[in-house]
Each structure stands twice: as C-alpha cells, then as structure tokens.
Design a protein around this motif. Structure first.
Motif, PDB file in Angstrom:
ATOM      1  N   ALA A   1      73.908  35.409  80.411  1.00 39.18           N
ATOM      2  CA  ALA A   1      74.490  34.105  80.078  1.00 39.18           C
ATOM      3  C   ALA A   1      73.635  33.430  79.016  1.00 39.18           C
ATOM      4  O   ALA A   1      72.412  33.605  78.985  1.00 39.18           O
ATOM      5  N   THR A   2      74.291  32.661  78.163  1.00 41.29           N
ATOM      6  CA  THR A   2      73.593  31.959  77.088  1.00 41.29           C
ATOM      7  C   THR A   2      73.974  30.491  77.108  1.00 41.29           C
ATOM      8  O   THR A   2      75.153  30.149  77.219  1.00 41.29           O
ATOM      9  N   VAL A   3      72.970  29.633  77.009  1.00 41.94           N
ATOM     10  CA  VAL A   3      73.204  28.187  76.995  1.00 41.94           C
ATOM     11  C   VAL A   3      73.521  27.752  75.563  1.00 41.94           C
ATOM     12  O   VAL A   3      72.802  28.105  74.620  1.00 41.94           O
ATOM     13  N   LEU A   4      74.590  26.989  75.418  1.00 43.18           N
ATOM     14  CA  LEU A   4      74.982  26.438  74.121  1.00 43.18           C
ATOM     15  C   LEU A   4      75.205  24.940  74.260  1.00 43.18           C
ATOM     16  O   LEU A   4      75.545  24.457  75.339  1.00 43.18           O
ATOM     17  N   PRO A   5      75.030  24.174  73.180  1.00 47.36           N
ATOM     18  CA  PRO A   5      75.337  22.736  73.260  1.00 47.36           C
ATOM     19  C   PRO A   5      76.813  22.531  73.518  1.00 47.36           C
ATOM     20  O   PRO A   5      77.653  23.352  73.122  1.00 47.36           O
ATOM     21  N   TYR A   6      77.141  21.420  74.177  1.00 46.21           N
ATOM     22  CA  TYR A   6      78.552  21.148  74.447  1.00 46.21           C
ATOM     23  C   TYR A   6      79.300  20.925  73.138  1.00 46.21           C
ATOM     24  O   TYR A   6      80.407  21.420  72.954  1.00 46.21           O
ATOM     25  N   TYR A   7      78.679  20.160  72.242  1.00 51.18           N
ATOM     26  CA  TYR A   7      79.193  20.008  70.883  1.00 51.18           C
ATOM     27  C   TYR A   7      78.043  20.250  69.922  1.00 51.18           C
ATOM     28  O   TYR A   7      76.905  19.863  70.190  1.00 51.18           O
ATOM     29  N   GLN A   8      78.356  20.873  68.814  1.00 53.74           N
ATOM     30  CA  GLN A   8      77.344  21.126  67.782  1.00 53.74           C
ATOM     31  C   GLN A   8      78.028  20.945  66.425  1.00 53.74           C
ATOM     32  O   GLN A   8      79.111  21.493  66.197  1.00 53.74           O
ATOM     33  N   THR A   9      77.429  20.158  65.564  1.00 54.29           N
ATOM     34  CA  THR A   9      78.070  19.911  64.280  1.00 54.29           C
ATOM     35  C   THR A   9      77.033  19.823  63.167  1.00 54.29           C
ATOM     36  O   THR A   9      75.872  19.479  63.406  1.00 54.29           O
ATOM     37  N   GLU A  10      77.504  20.167  61.969  1.00 58.83           N
ATOM     38  CA  GLU A  10      76.707  20.036  60.752  1.00 58.83           C
ATOM     39  C   GLU A  10      77.215  18.804  60.012  1.00 58.83           C
ATOM     40  O   GLU A  10      78.406  18.689  59.731  1.00 58.83           O
ATOM     41  N   ILE A  11      76.316  17.889  59.696  1.00 57.81           N
ATOM     42  CA  ILE A  11      76.686  16.640  59.045  1.00 57.81           C
ATOM     43  C   ILE A  11      76.458  16.775  57.549  1.00 57.81           C
ATOM     44  O   ILE A  11      75.357  17.102  57.103  1.00 57.81           O
ATOM     45  N   ARG A  12      77.533  16.518  56.784  1.00 57.67           N
ATOM     46  CA  ARG A  12      77.489  16.645  55.322  1.00 57.67           C
ATOM     47  C   ARG A  12      77.949  15.348  54.683  1.00 57.67           C
ATOM     48  O   ARG A  12      78.520  14.475  55.334  1.00 57.67           O
TER      49      ARG A  12
ATOM     50  N   VAL B   1      72.691  14.096  46.679  1.00 55.15           N
ATOM     51  CA  VAL B   1      73.677  14.803  47.492  1.00 55.15           C
ATOM     52  C   VAL B   1      75.030  14.667  46.825  1.00 55.15           C
ATOM     53  O   VAL B   1      75.308  13.676  46.145  1.00 55.15           O
ATOM     54  N   ARG B   2      75.863  15.669  47.011  1.00 54.31           N
ATOM     55  CA  ARG B   2      77.153  15.696  46.338  1.00 54.31           C
ATOM     56  C   ARG B   2      78.285  15.714  47.344  1.00 54.31           C
ATOM     57  O   ARG B   2      78.161  16.264  48.438  1.00 54.31           O
ATOM     58  N   GLU B   3      79.384  15.120  46.934  1.00 55.09           N
ATOM     59  CA  GLU B   3      80.568  15.073  47.774  1.00 55.09           C
ATOM     60  C   GLU B   3      81.186  16.466  47.877  1.00 55.09           C
ATOM     61  O   GLU B   3      81.152  17.252  46.934  1.00 55.09           O
ATOM     62  N   GLY B   4      81.775  16.746  49.037  1.00 55.65           N
ATOM     63  CA  GLY B   4      82.547  17.982  49.191  1.00 55.65           C
ATOM     64  C   GLY B   4      81.710  19.215  49.373  1.00 55.65           C
ATOM     65  O   GLY B   4      82.126  20.311  49.012  1.00 55.65           O
ATOM     66  N   ASN B   5      80.503  19.069  49.957  1.00 52.08           N
ATOM     67  CA  ASN B   5      79.684  20.238  50.256  1.00 52.08           C
ATOM     68  C   ASN B   5      80.271  20.929  51.474  1.00 52.08           C
ATOM     69  O   ASN B   5      80.044  20.544  52.605  1.00 52.08           O
ATOM     70  N   GLU B   6      81.094  21.982  51.254  1.00 58.35           N
ATOM     71  CA  GLU B   6      81.842  22.611  52.329  1.00 58.35           C
ATOM     72  C   GLU B   6      80.927  23.367  53.282  1.00 58.35           C
ATOM     73  O   GLU B   6      79.828  23.789  52.920  1.00 58.35           O
ATOM     74  N   VAL B   7      81.420  23.527  54.511  1.00 56.53           N
ATOM     75  CA  VAL B   7      80.680  24.300  55.515  1.00 56.53           C
ATOM     76  C   VAL B   7      80.492  25.727  55.005  1.00 56.53           C
ATOM     77  O   VAL B   7      81.433  26.360  54.537  1.00 56.53           O
ATOM     78  N   GLY B   8      79.273  26.204  55.098  1.00 54.46           N
ATOM     79  CA  GLY B   8      78.987  27.548  54.621  1.00 54.46           C
ATOM     80  C   GLY B   8      78.535  27.585  53.175  1.00 54.46           C
ATOM     81  O   GLY B   8      78.119  28.623  52.669  1.00 54.46           O
ATOM     82  N   LYS B   9      78.648  26.438  52.466  1.00 50.97           N
ATOM     83  CA  LYS B   9      78.228  26.378  51.071  1.00 50.97           C
ATOM     84  C   LYS B   9      77.144  25.317  50.951  1.00 50.97           C
ATOM     85  O   LYS B   9      77.406  24.141  50.762  1.00 50.97           O
ATOM     86  N   GLY B  10      75.905  25.749  51.084  1.00 51.00           N
ATOM     87  CA  GLY B  10      74.801  24.801  51.024  1.00 51.00           C
ATOM     88  C   GLY B  10      74.422  24.303  52.408  1.00 51.00           C
ATOM     89  O   GLY B  10      75.211  24.338  53.352  1.00 51.00           O
ATOM     90  N   GLU B  11      73.195  23.820  52.522  1.00 51.20           N
ATOM     91  CA  GLU B  11      72.691  23.365  53.807  1.00 51.20           C
ATOM     92  C   GLU B  11      73.240  21.987  54.143  1.00 51.20           C
ATOM     93  O   GLU B  11      73.411  21.137  53.270  1.00 51.20           O
ATOM     94  N   PRO B  12      73.523  21.739  55.423  1.00 52.10           N
ATOM     95  CA  PRO B  12      73.963  20.399  55.833  1.00 52.10           C
ATOM     96  C   PRO B  12      72.797  19.422  55.783  1.00 52.10           C
ATOM     97  O   PRO B  12      71.623  19.832  55.784  1.00 52.10           O
ATOM     98  N   LEU B  13      73.128  18.128  55.738  1.00 54.14           N
ATOM     99  CA  LEU B  13      72.069  17.122  55.745  1.00 54.14           C
ATOM    100  C   LEU B  13      71.377  17.074  57.103  1.00 54.14           C
ATOM    101  O   LEU B  13      70.159  16.990  57.176  1.00 54.14           O
ATOM    102  N   PHE B  14      72.181  17.124  58.163  1.00 56.99           N
ATOM    103  CA  PHE B  14      71.645  17.097  59.531  1.00 56.99           C
ATOM    104  C   PHE B  14      72.444  18.062  60.399  1.00 56.99           C
ATOM    105  O   PHE B  14      73.595  18.378  60.091  1.00 56.99           O
ATOM    106  N   GLU B  15      71.821  18.506  61.474  1.00 58.70           N
ATOM    107  CA  GLU B  15      72.509  19.224  62.540  1.00 58.70           C
ATOM    108  C   GLU B  15      72.253  18.464  63.839  1.00 58.70           C
ATOM    109  O   GLU B  15      71.126  18.045  64.109  1.00 58.70           O
TER     110      GLU B  15
END
Length: 443
Positions: free
Chosen positions: A63-74, A270-284
C-alpha cells in the motif's frame, strides 16, 4: 647363496602380503553386497489432513500513502514576482496568499476602463435629458395640434354663420329690401371666414407633422440611451474581467494543505499559460489531513472487492502501533493492462499528519463474509514449475497428487481440487518422495 636366500625371503613375504590383501578385500566386498541386499526402512513423516474451515477470503498487498488532493500551482498572468509569502513545509489554509505578481499594465488598463465607464454614464445622462426634452416637444406639438383643431372648429362655426347671413342678405337684396352693397359686405365677410378655415386646416396639418417629428426624436433619444447603457455595461464587464485577472496576480492556496514544493523567488518573471508538464510550477500543495491509500489488487482477487470491505493497514515506520482499520472507499473497476492489477483506494483521516505522502505499508483486505473452504497448511504443499502438488498417503504408501490452490491467508492455502476432506498428506519434509514409496507416519 646368501643372495638366493634373500630373494626367496622377499618372494615369500610378497606372496603372504598379497594373500592377506585379497582376503581383506573379499571380506569388504561381501559386506557391501550384504548391506545392499537388506531392505530400506520406511521414512518417518508427520502427517496433516485436509480440513474444512470457516474463513474470510483476504488479500495482502503493498500500500502507498498519497495526499487526498495534490495540485501544481501556476501563474494565470504574466509579470514579475513582487513577494513570496509561503515556503516548503508551511501549512496554509484555503485562500492564503502564497505569492504576489506585479502587473502595473493591468492597473493602467483598469484606470482606462473606469474612465470609459464614467464617459458612458455621462452619455446615459445626456440621453436621458434628450428623452425628457423630446417628450416635452411631443407634448407641445400635441397641444398645438389640439389648439389648431379647436380653432378650426371655431372657424367652421363662423363660416357657417357667415354662410347663413350671406344667404339671408342675398334673399333680401333680391326682394329689394336691402341695397346690393350690403350683400357685397356680407360676401366679403363670408370669404374671410372661409380663408380662416383653410388656414386652420393647414395649421392642423403642420401641428400633426410636428407631433410625428417630436415622437421620432423621442424614439431616437430613447435609442441613444440604450446605446449609452450598452456601452456602460460592456465597459463594466471589461472591468470585471480585468479585476478577475488582477485577482490572479495574488497566487492563493486552492485548499488547506502542506506546501511541498516552491520554485519561485522574488523578482522572477513568470508567464501566463504555463501548462502542466511544460515548466516547473510555482508551488506544489498537498492536502494531508485526510489521505488516500492506494492498493494494487491482483486479478485473482479483484472480482471480489466491494465498497466497504475492511482494510487493515500496517506501516514499517510504526511497527509498535496497532493496525489501522478502514474501509474500501472506491476502486477503478478495471485492470491495468501492464500489471494486471486493479487500483483500490481507502481514505484515512490524518489529523496529526503522521502519514506522509509516499509512505509505504501493507494492506490486508477482507473480501466478503466468512465461507467454508478446504484448507491445508502451506508447508505441506510443494510447488514445481509453477504447479502445486502434495504427497498424499494411503495405507502408508505415498502418491504424488497435483492440486489446484485458491486463497492463501499466510498460514494455510485453500485446496480447490485434487484432494478430499480428511485425506492425509505428508507435512513439511526435506526428502523428495516417489509414488509408491512407503513411509512411517508419526502419530
């Protein structure tokens, strides 16, 4: 002579030694042959029986513990980072500002739109005044029309009176009761009243036209008001849209959780429209006050999973603590084509944040209600080339019997076919037996 005696002595000794060696070898060969001819003794073995037990089908998986919600903030807007207010390890509440982006150009656009709204509102007021003026003009034109109609009616009455007087005077003149010049005066008066009647008719037509024009101007003023209001509405919606963008300049936490990643620093562009998977998020950010435990269940057990099944969780990080008991919350309902497993999730309350996302553990899931099953100790079952078999014993004679196995609870394994309840088999033993070999059961 001495040499001859010596040779005879050596020869005699050699013959004696050979005879003794032959005799000894003969005894040894005879002993080995005798030993081989003796029958082998039955091997002592312990026995176990196939028994029927009421057991609950279980499956034990990692079994593996995961956060209930996890998001990348851009970022939603482009600009330079003015301020960073959160860092990794910080626990933040929903709506907490994590960073602020400086967007002066958007502020200028807001001022322009505000001025445009003020202008549109002024145009609305002017249009409203125009409507009031046109309404007054309509009322004035309608009053003039009514006055002209009233004058026309009065003129018609005067014309009628003049016509009557002219007829009476004409009759008197014909009778020579009056002079003809009196008739001329009456005629002039009648003609004057007729002329006034025509003038009043023309005035009525003019007043009617003025009413039509005034009403058209009123409609035009009303249309101008609608245009002004539409412009004001558009400008206000543009201002609302801009305010939404300005709100994005404040990077906020979408939910309460732990900051687990930060890549932004003050002064970064920082630039608008930094899509998920393209560049690092500002926060996790991870929500960890409640976590998900993911369990890959193999194909053989996947069909028996149901919501609410009891799950016992244990973690190597907390060996001294009791197992956590939770319930199956959800499952995917399909097998991963690569691993042939079905993903099962259980939710675990984690108010102390002791369970860390990524932590490894072991989950035992109880599959359904207890049911009768034929069980045999796992140590009595042998496996070879992926196939299971046992050493069944009947009248102390061994038979190699292939069996089909089912669930495994760690100590015993279910026997689906190959044996009958109560049938005895050899328990754990290092020797490999053959069919027909005799054993000595230990009671």
């Amino acid at each position: 002579m001495y040499m001859k005696s010596y040779h005879n002595l050596i020869k005699g000794l050699s013959i004696s030694a050979f005879s003794m060696t032959a005799a000894l070898m003969g005894c040894s060969v005879e002993t080995d042959v005798t030993r081989l001819k003796k029958p082998s003794q039955p091997v002592p073995v312990e026995m176990v029986s196939l028994t029927q037990e009421q057991i609950t089908r279980t499956t034990t998986q990692p079994a593996t513990v995961l956060p209930y919600y996890q998001t990348e903030i851009r970022a939603k807007v482009s600009g330079y980072v003015k301020e960073v207010k959160a860092d990794i390890g910080d626990y933040v509440k929903q709506g907490t500002i994590l960073a602020v982006i400086d967007v002066p150009e958007l502020q200028k656009q807001r001022q322009i739109i505000e001025a445009r709204i003020t202008q549109s509102e002024s145009e609305e007021k002017r249009a409203e005044a125009g409507i009031q003026l046109s309404h007054a003009n309509v009322q004035s034109a309608e009053a003039r029309l009514l006055q002209a109609k009233s004058e026309l009616n009065r003129t018609k009455a005067l014309v009628a009176a003049a016509e009557a007087e002219f007829a009476r005077t004409s009759d008197l003149v014909q009778r020579r009761s009056l002079e003809s010049r009196v008739l001329d005066e009456v005629r002039k008066k009648r003609d004057s009243e007729l002329a006034n009647q025509q003038t009043m008719s023309s005035a009525i037509n003019s007043a009617s036209a003025d009413v039509v024009v005034a009403r058209a101007k009123q409609k035009s003023a009303e249309a101008d008001l609608q245009v002004a209001k539409s412009r004001t509405s558009i400008a206000r919606h543009q201002l609302e849209e801009l305010d939404v963008l300005l709100n994005y300049a404040s990077i906020k936490a979408p939910f309460s959780g732990m900051i687990t990643g930060r890549t932004v620093n003050p002064g970064d562009l920082v630039r608008e429209g930094n899509e998920v998977g393209k560049g690092e998020p500002l926060f996790e950010i991870d929500q960890i006050e409640k976590v998900r435990v993911e369990i890959p269940v193999p194909e053989v057990d996947a069909a028996f999973i149901s919501r609410g099944d009891v799950v016992k969780l244990s973690f190597p990080s907390f060996p001294a603590e009791e197992e956590l008991k939770v319930a199956v919350t959800r499952f995917t309902g399909k097998l991963d084509p690569h691993t042939r497993t079905m993903l099962v999730e259980a939710e675990v309350q984690n108010p102390s944040r002791k369970l860390i996302p990524g932590m490894f553990g072991q989950a035992t899931i109880s599959l359904g209600s207890p049911a009768a099953a034929n069980m045999l100790p796992a140590r009595a079952i042998r496996f070879e080339s992926g196939k299971a078999f046992v050493y069944a014993v009947t009248d102390d004679i061994v038979s190699i019997v292939p069996v089909t196995t089912g669930m495994d609870n760690g100590n015993s394994i279910e026997i689906l076919s190959g044996l009958q309840p109560g049938q005895k088999v050899v328990d754990a033993h290092l020797k490999r037996f053959k069919t027909g070999e005799k054993v000595a059961p230990i009671h």
